[in-house]
Design a protein around this motif. Structure first.
Motif, PDB file in Angstrom:
ATOM      1  N   ILE A 197       2.541 -92.053  78.851  1.00 42.79           N
ATOM      2  CA  ILE A 197       3.787 -91.601  79.477  1.00 42.79           C
ATOM      3  C   ILE A 197       4.583 -92.850  79.849  1.00 42.79           C
ATOM      4  O   ILE A 197       4.222 -93.576  80.767  1.00 42.79           O
ATOM      5  N   THR A 198       5.657 -93.080  79.127  1.00 39.97           N
ATOM      6  CA  THR A 198       6.438 -94.306  79.311  1.00 39.97           C
ATOM      7  C   THR A 198       7.702 -94.033  80.119  1.00 39.97           C
ATOM      8  O   THR A 198       8.156 -92.887  80.205  1.00 39.97           O
ATOM      9  N   PRO A 199       8.298 -95.087  80.669  1.00 43.79           N
ATOM     10  CA  PRO A 199       9.579 -94.909  81.357  1.00 43.79           C
ATOM     11  C   PRO A 199      10.636 -94.281  80.434  1.00 43.79           C
ATOM     12  O   PRO A 199      11.395 -93.424  80.864  1.00 43.79           O
ATOM     13  N   ALA A 200      10.668 -94.682  79.175  1.00 41.86           N
ATOM     14  CA  ALA A 200      11.649 -94.121  78.235  1.00 41.86           C
ATOM     15  C   ALA A 200      11.409 -92.627  78.037  1.00 41.86           C
ATOM     16  O   ALA A 200      12.359 -91.832  78.034  1.00 41.86           O
ATOM     17  N   TRP A 201      10.153 -92.224  77.887  1.00 40.38           N
ATOM     18  CA  TRP A 201       9.812 -90.814  77.704  1.00 40.38           C
ATOM     19  C   TRP A 201      10.269 -90.013  78.926  1.00 40.38           C
ATOM     20  O   TRP A 201      10.833 -88.935  78.792  1.00 40.38           O
ATOM     21  N   LEU A 202      10.040 -90.544  80.105  1.00 43.00           N
ATOM     22  CA  LEU A 202      10.444 -89.869  81.340  1.00 43.00           C
ATOM     23  C   LEU A 202      11.967 -89.777  81.436  1.00 43.00           C
ATOM     24  O   LEU A 202      12.524 -88.720  81.731  1.00 43.00           O
ATOM     25  N   LEU A 233      13.638 -87.306  84.060  1.00 46.09           N
ATOM     26  CA  LEU A 233      12.629 -87.396  85.114  1.00 46.09           C
ATOM     27  C   LEU A 233      12.712 -88.744  85.803  1.00 46.09           C
ATOM     28  O   LEU A 233      12.746 -89.786  85.159  1.00 46.09           O
ATOM     29  N   ARG A 234      12.723 -88.701  87.139  1.00 42.49           N
ATOM     30  CA  ARG A 234      12.867 -89.921  87.937  1.00 42.49           C
ATOM     31  C   ARG A 234      11.633 -90.251  88.764  1.00 42.49           C
ATOM     32  O   ARG A 234      11.590 -91.276  89.444  1.00 42.49           O
ATOM     33  N   ARG A 261      13.370 -80.544  89.200  1.00 40.22           N
ATOM     34  CA  ARG A 261      13.633 -80.798  87.778  1.00 40.22           C
ATOM     35  C   ARG A 261      13.654 -82.290  87.441  1.00 40.22           C
ATOM     36  O   ARG A 261      13.646 -82.662  86.276  1.00 40.22           O
ATOM     37  N   GLU A 262      13.641 -83.148  88.470  1.00 43.22           N
ATOM     38  CA  GLU A 262      13.635 -84.596  88.263  1.00 43.22           C
ATOM     39  C   GLU A 262      12.229 -85.197  88.361  1.00 43.22           C
ATOM     40  O   GLU A 262      12.064 -86.405  88.274  1.00 43.22           O
ATOM     41  N   VAL A 263      11.237 -84.329  88.526  1.00 46.36           N
ATOM     42  CA  VAL A 263       9.879 -84.790  88.817  1.00 46.36           C
ATOM     43  C   VAL A 263       8.889 -84.236  87.797  1.00 46.36           C
ATOM     44  O   VAL A 263       8.924 -83.059  87.462  1.00 46.36           O
ATOM     45  N   ALA A 264       7.986 -85.104  87.343  1.00 45.12           N
ATOM     46  CA  ALA A 264       6.869 -84.686  86.500  1.00 45.12           C
ATOM     47  C   ALA A 264       5.613 -84.628  87.358  1.00 45.12           C
ATOM     48  O   ALA A 264       5.426 -85.450  88.257  1.00 45.12           O
ATOM     49  N   VAL A 265       4.781 -83.643  87.099  1.00 48.60           N
ATOM     50  CA  VAL A 265       3.461 -83.545  87.713  1.00 48.60           C
ATOM     51  C   VAL A 265       2.455 -83.754  86.591  1.00 48.60           C
ATOM     52  O   VAL A 265       2.479 -83.038  85.588  1.00 48.60           O
TER      53      VAL A 265
END
Length: 173
Positions: free
Chosen positions: A3-8, A13-14, A96-100
């Motif tokens: 999981i990369t910054p670009a993917w996020l 996603l922040r 919606r800005e967050v991944a779990v």
């Protein structure tokens, strides 16, 4: 660590809320962080991605790993019902800005979907788990292997950084 910054960023996603045991470190382990974990977490933070641990582990264990990994977090979080909302308040972000990211369908993915976050189910790092978790794993496998239930879309997509963002599949209604 795929999981990369670009993917996020591509998915809007922040921040990432990580489970601890069997997601970032093997269950019940202490000591040094797994190879590359510190660098990966640092790369996320340097890219402006907020990172937090949300764990059902003991307060002592979560505090130990938060210090070791250099990230904020808390536990026991009471997932899936509690914890994620507290984390959202601390981050001051919309769901919606967050991944779990976690290794369990009925705590991490369900909890993330209940708040409307993007969820990523990862394979557990170790087969060593609490007895209760081993029993729940059997139910998870059955649910994920039984598409007629319509529950496989809970976030158990095969992780592919090239895939576009999908909206959470469980509504709050």
């Amino acid at each position: 660590m795929d999981i990369t910054p670009a993917w996020l960023r591509e998915r809007g996603l922040r921040a990432v809320l990580f489970d601890l045991d069997n997601t970032l470190v093997p269950y019940k382990t202490y000591g040094e962080a797994p190879q590359g974990l510190l660098e990966w977490l640092e790369a996320l933070k340097e890219a402006g991605i907020q990172v937090m641990l949300v764990s059902n582990g003991s307060r002592r264990r979560v505090r130990y790993w938060c210090e070791k990994l250099g990230v904020p977090g808390f536990g026991p979080a009471g997932k899936p019902w509690f914890g994620f909302r507290k984390a959202l308040r601390r981050l001051a972000l919309a769901p919606r800005e967050v991944a779990v990211v976690g290794d369990q369908l009925f705590t991490d993915v369900l909890g993330g979907n209940l708040i409307g976050a993007y969820t990523v189910l990862v394979p557990p790092l170790s087969k060593r788990e609490m007895g209760y978790t081993r029993l729940v794993r059997k139910l998870e496998r059955w649910v994920l292997q039984n598409p007629s239930l319509g529950l496989a879309a809970w976030g158990n997509e095969e992780f592919d950084p090239k895939e576009p963002r999908q909206e959470p599949t469980i509504s709050k209604e």
